[in-house]
Design an enzyme around this catalytic site. Structure first.
Site, PDB file in Angstrom:
ATOM      1  CG  HIS A   1      -2.153  -0.796   0.993  1.00  0.00           C
ATOM      2  ND1 HIS A   1      -3.067  -0.469   0.035  1.00  0.00           N
ATOM      3  CD2 HIS A   1      -2.602  -1.908   1.587  1.00  0.00           C
ATOM      4  CE1 HIS A   1      -4.032  -1.359   0.048  1.00  0.00           C
ATOM      5  NE2 HIS A   1      -3.777  -2.246   0.981  1.00  0.00           N
TER       6      HIS A   1
ATOM      7  NE  ARG B   1      -6.614  -7.813 -13.127  1.00  0.00           N
ATOM      8  CZ  ARG B   1      -5.861  -6.955 -13.827  1.00  0.00           C
ATOM      9  NH1 ARG B   1      -5.970  -5.663 -13.614  1.00  0.00           N
ATOM     10  NH2 ARG B   1      -5.005  -7.394 -14.721  1.00  0.00           N
TER      11      ARG B   1
ATOM     12  NE  ARG C   1     -10.935 -10.824 -14.839  1.00  0.00           N
ATOM     13  CZ  ARG C   1      -9.607 -10.771 -14.779  1.00  0.00           C
ATOM     14  NH1 ARG C   1      -8.893 -10.919 -15.876  1.00  0.00           N
ATOM     15  NH2 ARG C   1      -9.000 -10.539 -13.642  1.00  0.00           N
TER      16      ARG C   1
ATOM     17  CD  GLU D   1      -7.436 -14.559 -19.395  1.00  0.00           C
ATOM     18  OE1 GLU D   1      -6.554 -13.876 -18.856  1.00  0.00           O
ATOM     19  OE2 GLU D   1      -8.539 -14.777 -18.853  1.00  0.00           O
TER      20      GLU D   1
ATOM     21  CG  ASP E   1      -3.475 -15.274 -17.312  1.00  0.00           C
ATOM     22  OD1 ASP E   1      -2.555 -15.816 -16.668  1.00  0.00           O
ATOM     23  OD2 ASP E   1      -4.480 -14.781 -16.772  1.00  0.00           O
TER      24      ASP E   1
ATOM     25  NE  ARG F   1      -0.294 -13.092 -14.269  1.00  0.00           N
ATOM     26  CZ  ARG F   1      -1.485 -12.571 -14.537  1.00  0.00           C
ATOM     27  NH1 ARG F   1      -2.326 -13.184 -15.351  1.00  0.00           N
ATOM     28  NH2 ARG F   1      -1.852 -11.437 -14.011  1.00  0.00           N
TER      29      ARG F   1
ATOM     30  CB  CYS G   1      -7.929  -5.649 -20.599  1.00  0.00           C
ATOM     31  SG  CYS G   1      -8.191  -7.414 -20.488  1.00  0.00           S
TER      32      CYS G   1
END
Ligand code: PEP
Ligand code: MG
Length: 539
Positions: A188, A295, A331, A430, A454, A464, A501
């Site tokens: 953060h 998301r 999504r 993806e 992805d 990844r 995206c």
């Protein structure tokens, strides 16, 4: 002059004197107490004071940085009320007759170690939060006032690590930038630095020297570089770089409201990616033309149990209402792999990225999928929504998902609940399978959005999450670029639009290529919108 290389997490240049913050960490003394019950009361009083302090800090942050950033302190307050956390501290005091400071510190370390061991990077970053709230309680137990460590003039803050609350308590008018020995790009504190627009470099490791207090330094947040005691030549060149950067930021502001169009008239829709409703503030501040990827799994990641239909409906409605006419592509749940949620009780998998995730969970557990779809369709009555399905590999999966969507619509109709029956349904492209099947898939859906994060992982067979593969996991690889081109061509042949995206959409070195491919939309983090608009307008 000493050059230290770290990781840049917030761009920009700061030049000024270093002010080393007392870490105030570590040696919490262990004492045996004669009256554990009184010690428990002492802990409870300190905890209550901390909750009040956090409330004030929350209001200050909301006023200065917006509601979104203030939510962190609500989360801190919840942590202090968490029964497991409180029970652990009170249990330690009672059973071992130890002082409250020691019990709080011990519990904080146990919880932090537990978070740090989790697979999910979001949860790993919570280790810093539990240490942060605990440090606050320990400080209050010691009878100290809110630490005011701000020196007089402007300065560069240097610390072993900075907690989020230390970060927001700093006097922003005097802080030029941050450097820390530890830290993670996902923390953060890094996010706050970016929001405050202050250059920051983390991960200086052992090269960080508290003895540098009071010395002159340059922080280059883009290059992740810190120069201590810079020579005259470096000072001069960085002063010019700083001015150039600030002039550029000012210039970018002028692009707000301007079309995202090349000199030859080719337009691209510039959208933003978000994880939480509060991110919409930044989307609007950076003039994104829509949201290309919401998301939604963050709603699940942040809950302790399945979020209810109403809770989801409220979150989606808030986003679409704030976005007005602009499109919001939500999504559906993309849980699994690197995003694990305890209450889903997913079994251990040797290869979670190739495992039970995203649409696969939704199709095998339609009862979970339907709750989300009902919330999405209910929210469609309040704005401009589209739905996007992740991790598609076959036409059959899309047909199965659409069948469930039709069932949900029928239910809502029967219940006389208003919704927009015609909202667009698209898919994320993806997986290599979805690229190969793109011509057939394009006949089933309204749009494609390429998830290059992805797609790179699956095309190049490179996890990844694995930092050791950076040499091989090249998203500029011709294999990945050809996949993107194939997808765009298949979409256009079928008369649907195609965007990106994944992170690659913001890569300015590929903007020209993406324009040539004819991508219709790019969805990027809010702060990447204006630099990308600038690059497109210059073509
Ligand atoms: C992607 O895979 O490129 C993507 C945008 O989705 P996520 O990063 O959430 O997997
Ligand atoms: Mg993805």
């Amino acid at each position: 002059m000493r050059k230290i290389q770290g990781t840049g997490v917030s761009a920009g240049v700061a030049i000024g004197t270093i002010h080393v913050l007392e870490s105030g960490d570590g040696s919490v003394e262990r004492r045996v107490v004669a009256d554990p019950a009184a010690e428990v009361q002492r802990f409870r009083a300190a905890r209550d004071t901390a909750i009040v302090e956090l409330g004030k800090l929350r209001d200050k942050t909301a006023a200065e940085l917006g509601e979104g950033k203030a939510e962190l302190f609500d989360a801190h307050r919840l942590m202090l009320k968490d029964p497991d956390y409180v029970e652990s501290i009170e249990g330690m005091i009672t059973t071992s007759s130890v002082n409250a400071e020691f019990a709080v510190n011990g519990t904080a370390e146990q919880f932090a170690a537990m978070f740090a061991a989790m697979d999910d990077s979001y949860m790993q970053a919570r280790a810093a939060d539990v240490r942060d709230v605990s440090k606050r309680v320990i400080r209050i137990l010691g009878g100290h006032d809110t630490a005011d460590q701000n020196p007089d003039g402007p300065h560069i803050i240097a610390a072993d690590d900075l907690t989020p609350s230390e970060t927001v308590q700093l006097d922003r008018s005097k802080v030029l930038g941050f450097v820390t020995a530890k830290g993670s790009a996902n923390s953060h504190t890094a996010i706050l630095a970016r929001t405050m627009g202050l250059p920051a470099v983390i991960g200086l490791g052992n090269d960080f020297d508290p003895e540098d207090d009071g010395k002159m330094a340059i922080v280059d947040g883009s290059a992740g570089l810190v120069l201590v005691d810079p020579d005259q030549e470096s000072l001069k060149s960085y002063q010019a770089k700083k001015k150039g950067y600030e002039d550029h930021l000012r210039l970018l502001q002028e692009l707000k409201g301007k079309p995202t169009q090349t000199k030859e008239g080719q337009t691209v829709r510039l959208y933003s990616n978000i994880g939480r409703p509060s991110d919409v503030t930044s989307v609007l501040a950076n003039d994104a033309e829509g949201i290309g990827l919401y998301r939604s799994e963050f709603l699940y990641l942040e809950s302790e149990d399945f979020p209810t239909e109403d809770a989801q409906f409220e979150a989606y409605k808030k986003v679409v209402q704030k976005m007005g006419d602009r499109l919001v592509i939500i999504r559906t749940l993309d849980i699994g792999a690197d995003k694990q949620v305890g209450y889903f009780n997913l079994k251990h998998e040797d290869n979670p990225a190739l495992g039970y995730r995203a649409i696969r969970i939704c199709l095998t557990q339609p009862e979970i999928f339907k709750v989300q779809l009902r919330a999405l369709y209910r929210a469609s009555a309040y704005g401009n929504i589209a739905i996007m399905l992740p991790m598609i590999t076959s036409v059959q999966e899309v047909r199965d998902a659409k069948k469930i969507i039709e069932e949900v619509k029928a239910e809502l109709r029967d219940e006389n609940i208003p919704f927009n029956a015609d909202i667009n349904v698209g898919i994320m492209v993806e997986t290599p399978a979805s690229v190969v099947m793109a011509p057939e898939l394009a006949k089933e859906v309204d749009f494609f959005s390429i998830g290059t994060n992805d797609l790179t992982q699956y095309t190049l067979a490179c996890d990844r999450q694995n930092p050791n593969l950076s040499r091989f996991a090249d998203p500029h690889s011709p294999a990945v670029l050809r996949m993107i081109k194939m997808t765009v061509d298949a979409a256009h042949a079928a008369g649907i639009w195609c965007g990106i995206c994944g992170e690659l959409g913001a890569d300015l070195s590929l903007t020209e290529t993406f324009l040539e491919y004819g991508l219709d939309e790019l969805s990027v983090s809010p702060t990447s919108v204006l630099p990308l608009r600038e690059a497109i307008r210059e073509r």
